[in-house]
Motif scaffolding. Structure first.
Motif, PDB file in Angstrom:
ATOM      1  N   PRO A   1      32.203  -3.630 -27.884  1.00  0.00           N
ATOM      2  CA  PRO A   1      31.206  -2.647 -27.431  1.00  0.00           C
ATOM      3  C   PRO A   1      31.092  -2.764 -25.703  1.00  0.00           C
ATOM      4  O   PRO A   1      31.431  -3.982 -25.342  1.00  0.00           O
ATOM      5  CB  PRO A   1      30.065  -2.611 -28.199  1.00  0.00           C
ATOM      6  CG  PRO A   1      30.105  -4.006 -28.690  1.00  0.00           C
ATOM      7  CD  PRO A   1      31.334  -4.433 -28.650  1.00  0.00           C
TER       8      PRO A   1
ATOM      9  N   ASP B   1      25.362  -3.105 -29.040  1.00  0.00           N
ATOM     10  CA  ASP B   1      25.867  -2.251 -28.371  1.00  0.00           C
ATOM     11  C   ASP B   1      24.995  -1.846 -26.920  1.00  0.00           C
ATOM     12  O   ASP B   1      24.034  -1.247 -27.285  1.00  0.00           O
ATOM     13  CB  ASP B   1      26.633  -1.170 -28.937  1.00  0.00           C
ATOM     14  CG  ASP B   1      27.447  -0.249 -28.062  1.00  0.00           C
ATOM     15  OD1 ASP B   1      27.569  -0.434 -26.777  1.00  0.00           O
ATOM     16  OD2 ASP B   1      28.138   0.431 -28.733  1.00  0.00           O
TER      17      ASP B   1
ATOM     18  N   GLN C   1      27.380   7.164 -29.970  1.00  0.00           N
ATOM     19  CA  GLN C   1      28.217   6.490 -30.761  1.00  0.00           C
ATOM     20  C   GLN C   1      29.532   5.992 -30.288  1.00  0.00           C
ATOM     21  O   GLN C   1      30.221   6.838 -29.728  1.00  0.00           O
ATOM     22  CB  GLN C   1      28.365   7.063 -32.239  1.00  0.00           C
ATOM     23  CG  GLN C   1      27.075   7.585 -32.801  1.00  0.00           C
ATOM     24  CD  GLN C   1      26.279   6.317 -33.437  1.00  0.00           C
ATOM     25  OE1 GLN C   1      26.594   5.340 -33.823  1.00  0.00           O
ATOM     26  NE2 GLN C   1      24.750   6.405 -32.811  1.00  0.00           N
ATOM     27  N   SER C   2      29.568   4.670 -30.210  1.00  0.00           N
ATOM     28  CA  SER C   2      30.837   3.944 -29.516  1.00  0.00           C
ATOM     29  C   SER C   2      32.005   4.413 -30.584  1.00  0.00           C
ATOM     30  O   SER C   2      32.111   3.781 -31.674  1.00  0.00           O
ATOM     31  CB  SER C   2      30.833   2.530 -29.322  1.00  0.00           C
ATOM     32  OG  SER C   2      29.832   2.506 -28.511  1.00  0.00           O
TER      33      SER C   2
ATOM     34  N   ARG D   1      29.856  -1.140 -18.852  1.00  0.00           N
ATOM     35  CA  ARG D   1      28.657  -0.531 -18.590  1.00  0.00           C
ATOM     36  C   ARG D   1      27.675  -1.644 -17.777  1.00  0.00           C
ATOM     37  O   ARG D   1      26.868  -1.049 -17.243  1.00  0.00           O
ATOM     38  CB  ARG D   1      28.073   0.171 -19.890  1.00  0.00           C
ATOM     39  CG  ARG D   1      28.837   1.512 -20.392  1.00  0.00           C
ATOM     40  CD  ARG D   1      28.792   2.387 -19.381  1.00  0.00           C
ATOM     41  NE  ARG D   1      27.430   3.057 -19.224  1.00  0.00           N
ATOM     42  CZ  ARG D   1      27.051   3.780 -18.412  1.00  0.00           C
ATOM     43  NH1 ARG D   1      27.676   4.190 -17.182  1.00  0.00           N
ATOM     44  NH2 ARG D   1      25.792   4.049 -18.133  1.00  0.00           N
TER      45      ARG D   1
ATOM     46  N   TRP E   1      32.968   2.321 -21.273  1.00  0.00           N
ATOM     47  CA  TRP E   1      33.116   3.824 -21.474  1.00  0.00           C
ATOM     48  C   TRP E   1      34.377   4.394 -20.835  1.00  0.00           C
ATOM     49  O   TRP E   1      35.169   3.434 -19.945  1.00  0.00           O
ATOM     50  CB  TRP E   1      31.871   4.508 -20.413  1.00  0.00           C
ATOM     51  CG  TRP E   1      30.667   4.811 -21.084  1.00  0.00           C
ATOM     52  CD1 TRP E   1      30.091   4.212 -21.998  1.00  0.00           C
ATOM     53  CD2 TRP E   1      29.717   5.958 -20.524  1.00  0.00           C
ATOM     54  NE1 TRP E   1      28.848   4.742 -22.396  1.00  0.00           N
ATOM     55  CE2 TRP E   1      28.571   5.540 -21.231  1.00  0.00           C
ATOM     56  CE3 TRP E   1      29.581   6.743 -19.639  1.00  0.00           C
ATOM     57  CZ2 TRP E   1      27.429   6.503 -21.358  1.00  0.00           C
ATOM     58  CZ3 TRP E   1      28.404   7.208 -19.577  1.00  0.00           C
ATOM     59  CH2 TRP E   1      27.620   7.311 -20.176  1.00  0.00           C
TER      60      TRP E   1
ATOM     61  N   HIS F   1      25.305   0.589 -25.134  1.00  0.00           N
ATOM     62  CA  HIS F   1      25.250   1.972 -24.966  1.00  0.00           C
ATOM     63  C   HIS F   1      24.200   2.578 -25.768  1.00  0.00           C
ATOM     64  O   HIS F   1      23.657   3.848 -25.672  1.00  0.00           O
ATOM     65  CB  HIS F   1      26.414   2.736 -25.626  1.00  0.00           C
ATOM     66  CG  HIS F   1      27.763   2.208 -24.915  1.00  0.00           C
ATOM     67  ND1 HIS F   1      29.109   1.903 -25.294  1.00  0.00           N
ATOM     68  CD2 HIS F   1      27.888   1.775 -23.571  1.00  0.00           C
ATOM     69  CE1 HIS F   1      29.887   1.319 -24.715  1.00  0.00           C
ATOM     70  NE2 HIS F   1      29.221   1.289 -23.575  1.00  0.00           N
ATOM     71  N   ARG F   2      23.825   1.712 -26.913  1.00  0.00           N
ATOM     72  CA  ARG F   2      22.768   2.342 -28.045  1.00  0.00           C
ATOM     73  C   ARG F   2      21.208   2.124 -27.598  1.00  0.00           C
ATOM     74  O   ARG F   2      20.614   1.060 -27.932  1.00  0.00           O
ATOM     75  CB  ARG F   2      23.052   1.822 -29.299  1.00  0.00           C
ATOM     76  CG  ARG F   2      24.497   2.094 -29.684  1.00  0.00           C
ATOM     77  CD  ARG F   2      24.822   1.369 -31.155  1.00  0.00           C
ATOM     78  NE  ARG F   2      23.980   2.249 -32.044  1.00  0.00           N
ATOM     79  CZ  ARG F   2      24.348   2.064 -33.484  1.00  0.00           C
ATOM     80  NH1 ARG F   2      24.898   1.197 -33.788  1.00  0.00           N
ATOM     81  NH2 ARG F   2      23.429   2.858 -34.353  1.00  0.00           N
TER      82      ARG F   2
ATOM     83  N   ARG G   1      32.577   8.620 -22.156  1.00  0.00           N
ATOM     84  CA  ARG G   1      32.218   8.307 -23.520  1.00  0.00           C
ATOM     85  C   ARG G   1      32.161   6.978 -24.037  1.00  0.00           C
ATOM     86  O   ARG G   1      33.088   6.204 -23.568  1.00  0.00           O
ATOM     87  CB  ARG G   1      33.099   9.267 -24.562  1.00  0.00           C
ATOM     88  CG  ARG G   1      33.021  10.637 -24.074  1.00  0.00           C
ATOM     89  CD  ARG G   1      33.901  11.192 -25.390  1.00  0.00           C
ATOM     90  NE  ARG G   1      33.811  12.737 -25.290  1.00  0.00           N
ATOM     91  CZ  ARG G   1      33.043  13.534 -25.771  1.00  0.00           C
ATOM     92  NH1 ARG G   1      31.889  12.967 -26.580  1.00  0.00           N
ATOM     93  NH2 ARG G   1      32.593  14.858 -25.718  1.00  0.00           N
ATOM     94  N   PRO G   2      31.286   6.235 -24.474  1.00  0.00           N
ATOM     95  CA  PRO G   2      31.274   5.030 -24.938  1.00  0.00           C
ATOM     96  C   PRO G   2      32.159   4.809 -26.044  1.00  0.00           C
ATOM     97  O   PRO G   2      32.751   5.592 -26.870  1.00  0.00           O
ATOM     98  CB  PRO G   2      29.847   4.763 -25.629  1.00  0.00           C
ATOM     99  CG  PRO G   2      29.430   6.151 -26.141  1.00  0.00           C
ATOM    100  CD  PRO G   2      29.990   7.248 -25.273  1.00  0.00           C
ATOM    101  N   VAL G   3      32.978   3.674 -25.863  1.00  0.00           N
ATOM    102  CA  VAL G   3      33.931   3.311 -26.790  1.00  0.00           C
ATOM    103  C   VAL G   3      33.631   1.818 -27.007  1.00  0.00           C
ATOM    104  O   VAL G   3      33.183   0.965 -26.727  1.00  0.00           O
ATOM    105  CB  VAL G   3      35.408   3.366 -26.090  1.00  0.00           C
ATOM    106  CG1 VAL G   3      35.724   4.972 -25.965  1.00  0.00           C
ATOM    107  CG2 VAL G   3      35.477   2.635 -24.726  1.00  0.00           C
ATOM    108  N   LEU G   4      34.418   1.449 -28.340  1.00  0.00           N
ATOM    109  CA  LEU G   4      34.509   0.264 -28.806  1.00  0.00           C
ATOM    110  C   LEU G   4      35.887  -0.304 -28.561  1.00  0.00           C
ATOM    111  O   LEU G   4      36.767  -0.047 -29.464  1.00  0.00           O
ATOM    112  CB  LEU G   4      34.095  -0.106 -30.212  1.00  0.00           C
ATOM    113  CG  LEU G   4      33.965  -1.398 -30.829  1.00  0.00           C
ATOM    114  CD1 LEU G   4      32.760  -1.552 -31.876  1.00  0.00           C
ATOM    115  CD2 LEU G   4      35.335  -2.057 -31.232  1.00  0.00           C
TER     116      LEU G   4
END
Length: 292
Positions: free
Chosen positions: A68, A5, A17-18, A32, A71, A7-8, A75-78
Motif C-alpha cells: 500500500p 495504509d 480503498q486501495s 504518497r 497512487w 491512504h486510509r 487512485r490509491p492502489v496496493l
C-alpha cells in the motif's frame, strides 16, 4: 498491511480503498509518503521483500517496498508483484539452433519474465539515460538473468560520491561504464581517483573512447560513413545533429534523434567492439564467483 495504509485517513465514509494492482514496466506511480512520481523500471527482491524501482522524468531512481501507499492515475492502489510469464526467446539462432540474446549469448529457454528476481548487491552504473537504454536493449536479458541492476550516475563528476555511498567490498562490487575514457581526459583522472579510494579494488571503471555513447553505434547503421567531428566546446549531441542536418534546436529534437538512432540497434552487431568488450568485462566483474 492495509491497516497501515497511509491512504486510509479521515472519516470512514470518505476513506478511499486501495485496489490491488500488479506492477508492470512503464506504469507511472506516485509514492504518497514522499510525493515521488516515476515510471516502473524494475522489480527486485531484497531482504525478503519485493521492491519496485521508479524513475522520474529527471532520470532519478528510487526503490520502494511493494504494497500500500501508492497512487496511480489519482487512485490509491496496493501494488503487487507482476504476474510470472514464460519467456519465449525471439532472437536469432546459433548454428546449432539455440536462441541467442541481443548480446550474442545463449538465451535461457523458459525463464520467467515479470517475476521479481533476487537482485545482486553488486551493481553497474552508467553515466546517463541514453547509456542505460542502449545497455538495456543489447544486454537487458543477460542482466536480468544475472540479477544485475543498472543505475544512473547522472554524470561522471558524481562517481566518487556514489562509490563512497555504495561502499564496495569483495562480495559487493561496483562496475562503472563511462564515456571518453582516454589518457589525459577528465574521466580518466576521476577513474584513477576512485581506484585509490578505500575499497577501490572492488570497483572497475571502464569506458569507450567516444565523447558520447551515440558514437558507439556503428555509423553505417544510420547510412553514415562516420560520425561527424564536433568542434571542442560544442555540445556533442546538438553539434552532431546540426552536422547531420537533423533538427537540433531543442531537447525534444535530441530525444527524437536518439529514438531514431536506438531504433537501428538490434543486437551487439550494431555496436562498436570498444563498447562491447567493456560491457562484457563489467558484467563478468560484478558476477564473478564469490560476489553477491
Amino acid at each position: 498491511m492495509l491497516s497501515a495504509d497511509p491512504h486510509r485517513v479521515g472519516p470512514a465514509a470518505v476513506r478511499p480503498q486501495s485496489a490491488p494492482l500488479r506492477v508492470s514496466r512503464g506504469l507511472v506511480v506516485e509514492d504518497r509518503q514522499t510525493g515521488f512520481v516515476g515510471a516502473v523500471v524494475a522489480v527486485e527482491k531484497s531482504g525478503g521483500q519485493h521492491l519496485v524501482v521508479l524513475e522520474d522524468r529527471h532520470g532519478t531512481r528510487r526503490a520502494f517496498p511493494l504494497g500500500p501507499g501508492f497512487w496511480v492515475e489519482g487512485r490509491p492502489v496496493l501494488l503487487e508483484p507482476p504476474a510470472p510469464a514464460r519467456r519465449r526467446p525471439t532472437g536469432p539462432r546459433s548454428a546449432s539452433g539455440r536462441r541467442l540474446t541481443a548480446s550474442g549469448s545463449y538465451a535461457v529457454e523458459g525463464e520467467e519474465t515479470g517475476a521479481a528476481k533476487v537482485a545482486r548487491a553488486s551493481r553497474i552504473w552508467v553515466e546517463g539515460r541514453h547509456d542505460a537504454e542502449l545497455v538495456e536493449k543489447v544486454w537487458g536479458d543477460d542482466l536480468r538473468h544475472e540479477g544485475v541492476v543498472v543505475l544512473l550516475l547522472e554524470g561522471v563528476d558524481n562517481l566518487a560520491r556514489v562509490m563512497a555511498e555504495f561502499a564496495p567490498s569483495p562480495t559487493r562490487r561496483a562496475g562503472v561504464l563511462v564515456d571518453h575514457l582516454v589518457a589525459g581526459s577528465k574521466e580518466s583522472r576521476i577513474a584513477q581517483e576512485v581506484a585509490a579510494m578505500p575499497g577501490g579494488n572492488n570497483i572497475l571503471v571502464l569506458g569507450h573512447p567516444y565523447v558520447d555513447v551515440w558514437q558507439a553505434v556503428r555509423p553505417e547503421r544510420l547510412g553514415l560513413r562516420a560520425w561527424p567531428q564536433v568542434p571542442h566546446g560544442t555540445d556533442i549531441k546538438h553539434g552532431t545533429l546540426e552536422a547531420l542536418g537533423w533538427p537540433h534546436d531543442s531537447q525534444a529534437d535530441v530525444a527524437h534523434a536518439w529514438k531514431r538512432i536506438l531504433g537501428r540497434v538490434h543486437s551487439y552487431k550494431d555496436l562498436e567492439p570498444s563498447l562491447l568488450g567493456r560491457m562484457e568485462e563489467l558484467i563478468d566483474f560484478v558476477t564473478a564467483p564469490g560476489t553477491r
